[in-house]
Write a protein that holds these residues in place. Structure first.
Motif, short mmCIF file in Angstrom:
data_model
loop_
_atom_site.label_atom_id
_atom_site.label_comp_id
_atom_site.label_asym_id
_atom_site.label_seq_id
_atom_site.Cartn_x
_atom_site.Cartn_y
_atom_site.Cartn_z
N GLU A 94 110.11 -15.69 25.42
CA GLU A 94 110.31 -14.31 25.89
C GLU A 94 109.85 -13.32 24.83
OE1 GLU A 94 114.46 -14.25 26.68
OE2 GLU A 94 114.29 -15.32 28.61
N ARG A 116 114.02 -18.43 24.51
CA ARG A 116 114.24 -17.17 23.81
C ARG A 116 112.99 -16.73 23.07
NH1 ARG A 116 117.98 -19.18 21.40
NH2 ARG A 116 117.03 -19.66 19.39
N GLY A 170 112.05 -9.20 30.73
CA GLY A 170 111.12 -8.67 29.75
C GLY A 170 111.75 -7.57 28.92
N PRO A 188 114.62 -8.87 24.17
CA PRO A 188 114.17 -8.82 25.56
C PRO A 188 115.35 -8.88 26.52
CG PRO A 188 112.89 -10.42 24.31
CD PRO A 188 114.03 -10.00 23.44
#
Length: 291
Positions: free
Chosen positions: A130, A127, A79, A75
């Protein structure tokens, strides 16, 4: 049948090269133009620069001429960059299979318990949160367009050039001991086998754990690698006092044992390297043959 890859890294490259015969054309992206030129010369594939600040104008045409899309890029700051920039182009294309490479990190810490795809994802790190959000975004695209989107949650990836033997040989590994800690792993060849099996048996909305059969303590794997090769075994280091980066230390904050029954039962996958023992032995054998 044409393949396009967002994020032509370690796993994606192995897949593209090992399954080369099934594709008429292979195209993909890396983050830098110089790297794209170098990889194109090495592989014979078409590689383009793509990232937060780069966007080769040929990508849109490539996507219009793609049947199989593999997304292996992490990502971005906001996003998934590929989805945010090319959602409309992908939706309008003839792409019929989309695979998103994610991580078992989305399950968070499970206290060493056995889990499978029915386990609710409770990511611990930013992390992994995401990653889960991007998984959901790709699955939503599949639900909206009717394209078969599959998510593959990978455990610790290893293979040629990226494994404990290399780290031992280069003197850049520690034998860290944290009582009760285990990790699953997956050989890059078994990732490729799983992706190929999914292309042959697409199921939109599917989530698969892509992992080996035997979660093991990290020090045990290092010890086995040293025994196989005769390389010096690093001294044991207690986790609490080990010199680790914040990211490396965060991995030890999650402890789980991951089942892989779905790729076996639904996709018919037989792992070439079901545990680290077969995987490391295969790497030694390949090295002896100069592969």
């Amino acid at each position: 049948m044409n393949l396009f890859v967002f994020g032509f890294g370690f796993s994606a490259r192995h897949f593209a090269e090992s399954e080369r015969s099934r594709f008429t054309t292979v195209r993909g992206t890396v983050t830098e133009a110089d790297r794209a030129r170098k990889l194109a010369a090495e592989t014979g594939f078409t590689l383009r620069a793509f990232g937060p600040e780069t966007d080769d104008p040929g990508i849109a045409d490539d996507l219009a001429d793609t049947d199989i899309l593999l997304v292996s890029a992490p990502p971005g700051p906001h996003g998934d960059t590929a989805l945010s920039r090319y959602r409309a182009a992908i939706a309008a294309s003839r792409i019929r299979w989309i695979g998103y490479l994610s991580t078992i990190g989305v399950y968070g810490d499970q206290g060493g318990a056995w889990i499978d795809e029915s386990t609710i994802a409770t990511p611990k790190s930013a992390r992994s949160r995401e990653r889960l959000a991007v998984e959901e975004a790709w699955l939503a695209l599949g639900a909206e367009t009717g394209k078969a989107v599959q998510v593959f949650r990978l455990s610790g990836i290893y293979g040629p050039g990226r494994n404990p033997i290399v780290k031992l040989r280069e003197g850049r590994t520690q034998r860290i001991v944290k009582p009760g800690q285990v990790f699953n792993r997956i050989h890059v060849a078994d990732i490729a086998t799983t992706l190929a099996a999914s292309i042959d048996r697409p199921r939109g909305g599917a989530i698969y754990n892509v992992t080996d059969d035997e979660p093991a303590p990290p020090q045990t794997v290092i010890e086995h690698a040293a025994a196989l090769t005769g390389l010096p075994l690093p001294p044991a280091v207690d986790f609490e006092t080990a010199d680790l980066s914040p990211m490396a230390r965060s991995f030890y904050g999650e402890n789980k044992r991951v089942r892989n029954g779905l790729i076996r039962g639904e996709l018919g996958v037989t792992l070439a390297y079901p545990t680290y023992r077969e995987g490391l032995a295969g790497l030694v054998s390949d090295a002896e043959r100069g592969r």
